[in-house]
Design a protein around this motif. Structure first.
Motif, PDB file in Angstrom:
ATOM      1  N   THR A   1       0.863  -1.181   0.000  1.00  0.00           N
ATOM      2  CA  THR A   1       0.000   0.000   0.000  1.00  0.00           C
ATOM      3  C   THR A   1       0.899   1.231   0.000  1.00  0.00           C
ATOM      4  OG1 THR A   1      -1.933   1.055   0.995  1.00  0.00           O
ATOM      5  CG2 THR A   1      -0.227   0.273   2.514  1.00  0.00           C
TER       6      THR A   1
ATOM      7  N   ASP B   1       4.207  10.267   6.899  1.00  0.00           N
ATOM      8  CA  ASP B   1       4.926   9.265   6.100  1.00  0.00           C
ATOM      9  C   ASP B   1       4.456   9.233   4.649  1.00  0.00           C
ATOM     10  OD1 ASP B   1       6.495   8.273   8.252  1.00  0.00           O
ATOM     11  OD2 ASP B   1       4.716   7.253   9.011  1.00  0.00           O
ATOM     12  N   GLN B   2       3.938  10.306   4.150  1.00  0.00           N
ATOM     13  CA  GLN B   2       3.340  10.341   2.818  1.00  0.00           C
ATOM     14  C   GLN B   2       4.279   9.829   1.732  1.00  0.00           C
ATOM     15  OE1 GLN B   2       2.058  14.246   1.599  1.00  0.00           O
ATOM     16  NE2 GLN B   2       0.290  13.365   0.599  1.00  0.00           N
TER      17      GLN B   2
ATOM     18  N   ASP C   1      -4.885  -1.910   9.450  1.00  0.00           N
ATOM     19  CA  ASP C   1      -4.896  -0.463   9.620  1.00  0.00           C
ATOM     20  C   ASP C   1      -5.918   0.217   8.710  1.00  0.00           C
ATOM     21  OD1 ASP C   1      -3.677  -0.929   7.219  1.00  0.00           O
ATOM     22  OD2 ASP C   1      -1.759  -0.057   7.772  1.00  0.00           O
TER      23      ASP C   1
ATOM     24  N   TRP D   1       5.367   6.729   1.341  1.00  0.00           N
ATOM     25  CA  TRP D   1       6.088   5.530   1.754  1.00  0.00           C
ATOM     26  C   TRP D   1       5.311   4.296   1.303  1.00  0.00           C
ATOM     27  CZ3 TRP D   1       5.101   2.384   6.485  1.00  0.00           C
ATOM     28  CH2 TRP D   1       6.140   1.488   6.749  1.00  0.00           C
TER      29      TRP D   1
ATOM     30  N   VAL E   1       1.356   4.773   1.726  1.00  0.00           N
ATOM     31  CA  VAL E   1       0.936   5.518   2.903  1.00  0.00           C
ATOM     32  C   VAL E   1       0.608   6.948   2.481  1.00  0.00           C
ATOM     33  CG1 VAL E   1       1.654   6.350   5.178  1.00  0.00           C
ATOM     34  CG2 VAL E   1       2.379   4.086   4.385  1.00  0.00           C
ATOM     35  N   THR E   2      -0.535   7.435   2.934  1.00  0.00           N
ATOM     36  CA  THR E   2      -0.959   8.770   2.520  1.00  0.00           C
ATOM     37  C   THR E   2      -1.123   9.754   3.674  1.00  0.00           C
ATOM     38  OG1 THR E   2      -3.276   8.069   2.573  1.00  0.00           O
ATOM     39  CG2 THR E   2      -2.132   7.922   0.452  1.00  0.00           C
ATOM     40  N   ASP E   3      -0.775   9.336   4.900  1.00  0.00           N
ATOM     41  CA  ASP E   3      -0.884  10.316   5.989  1.00  0.00           C
ATOM     42  C   ASP E   3       0.264  11.322   5.870  1.00  0.00           C
ATOM     43  OD1 ASP E   3       1.400   9.165   7.103  1.00  0.00           O
ATOM     44  OD2 ASP E   3       0.330   8.139   8.701  1.00  0.00           O
TER      45      ASP E   3
ATOM     46  N   ALA F   1      -5.905   0.135   5.542  1.00  0.00           N
ATOM     47  CA  ALA F   1      -5.324   0.472   4.241  1.00  0.00           C
ATOM     48  C   ALA F   1      -5.735  -0.562   3.194  1.00  0.00           C
ATOM     49  CB  ALA F   1      -3.807   0.527   4.347  1.00  0.00           C
TER      50      ALA F   1
ATOM     51  N   LYS G   1       4.413   0.377   1.942  1.00  0.00           N
ATOM     52  CA  LYS G   1       4.413  -0.494   3.119  1.00  0.00           C
ATOM     53  C   LYS G   1       3.910  -1.878   2.735  1.00  0.00           C
ATOM     54  CE  LYS G   1       1.231  -0.010   6.415  1.00  0.00           C
ATOM     55  NZ  LYS G   1       0.496   0.481   7.608  1.00  0.00           N
TER      56      LYS G   1
END
Length: 136
Positions: A85, A92-93, A105, A95, A87-89, A107, A97
């Motif tokens: 996936t 850690d945008q 989570d 990244w 990461v979009t927060d 995702a 994972k």
């Protein structure tokens, strides 16, 4: 997908710079400067002045498209299929994972072939020569 795991294996110093130096020497011996010769000269100057002095610099940012070339596919070990996936927060945008590094989570994961290494040290050298010679 080509993560840093594979691209960090390819240093600028050594085969890549030696091949680029030979291409520059050959291009400069030609009577007429072609656009290829000027491109080789520019690439060599960039790597010699910026990348080569930095011992941790690897061939990832500047030649990232080369990894996708069908001509270079034979040099890679078979890919591992991983659930990935993005990461979009904010923190850690961008990244990537793996699912086994923390699932549950919410995702959305997707099955993706991931190239992690070269088939051999010899093939890694051939890959660097191909990149330096624009054989992609």
């Amino acid at each position: 997908m080509f993560p840093l795991d594979i691209s960090n294996q390819v240093p600028v110093a050594g085969t890549f710079m030696e091949t680029l130096q030979a291409a520059l020497t050959n291009a400069s011996q030609e009577a007429n400067a072609t656009s290829d010769a000027l491109l080789i000269e520019l690439m060599y100057a960039f790597y010699e002045e910026i990348a080569l002095p930095a011992p941790m610099y690897r061939l990832w940012n500047t030649v990232v498209v080369g990894y996708l070339s069908p001509a270079l596919q034979p040099y890679y070990a078979p890919p591992e299929v991983m659930n990935i996936t993005i990461v979009t927060d904010f923190e850690d945008q961008g990244w990537t994972k793996k699912q086994d590094l923390g699932g549950g989570d919410g995702a959305i994961y997707r099955s993706v072939p991931v190239f992690m290494s070269f088939t051999s040290e010899e093939d890694k050298d051939k890959w660097m020569e191909a990149i330096a010679n624009f054989d992609v």
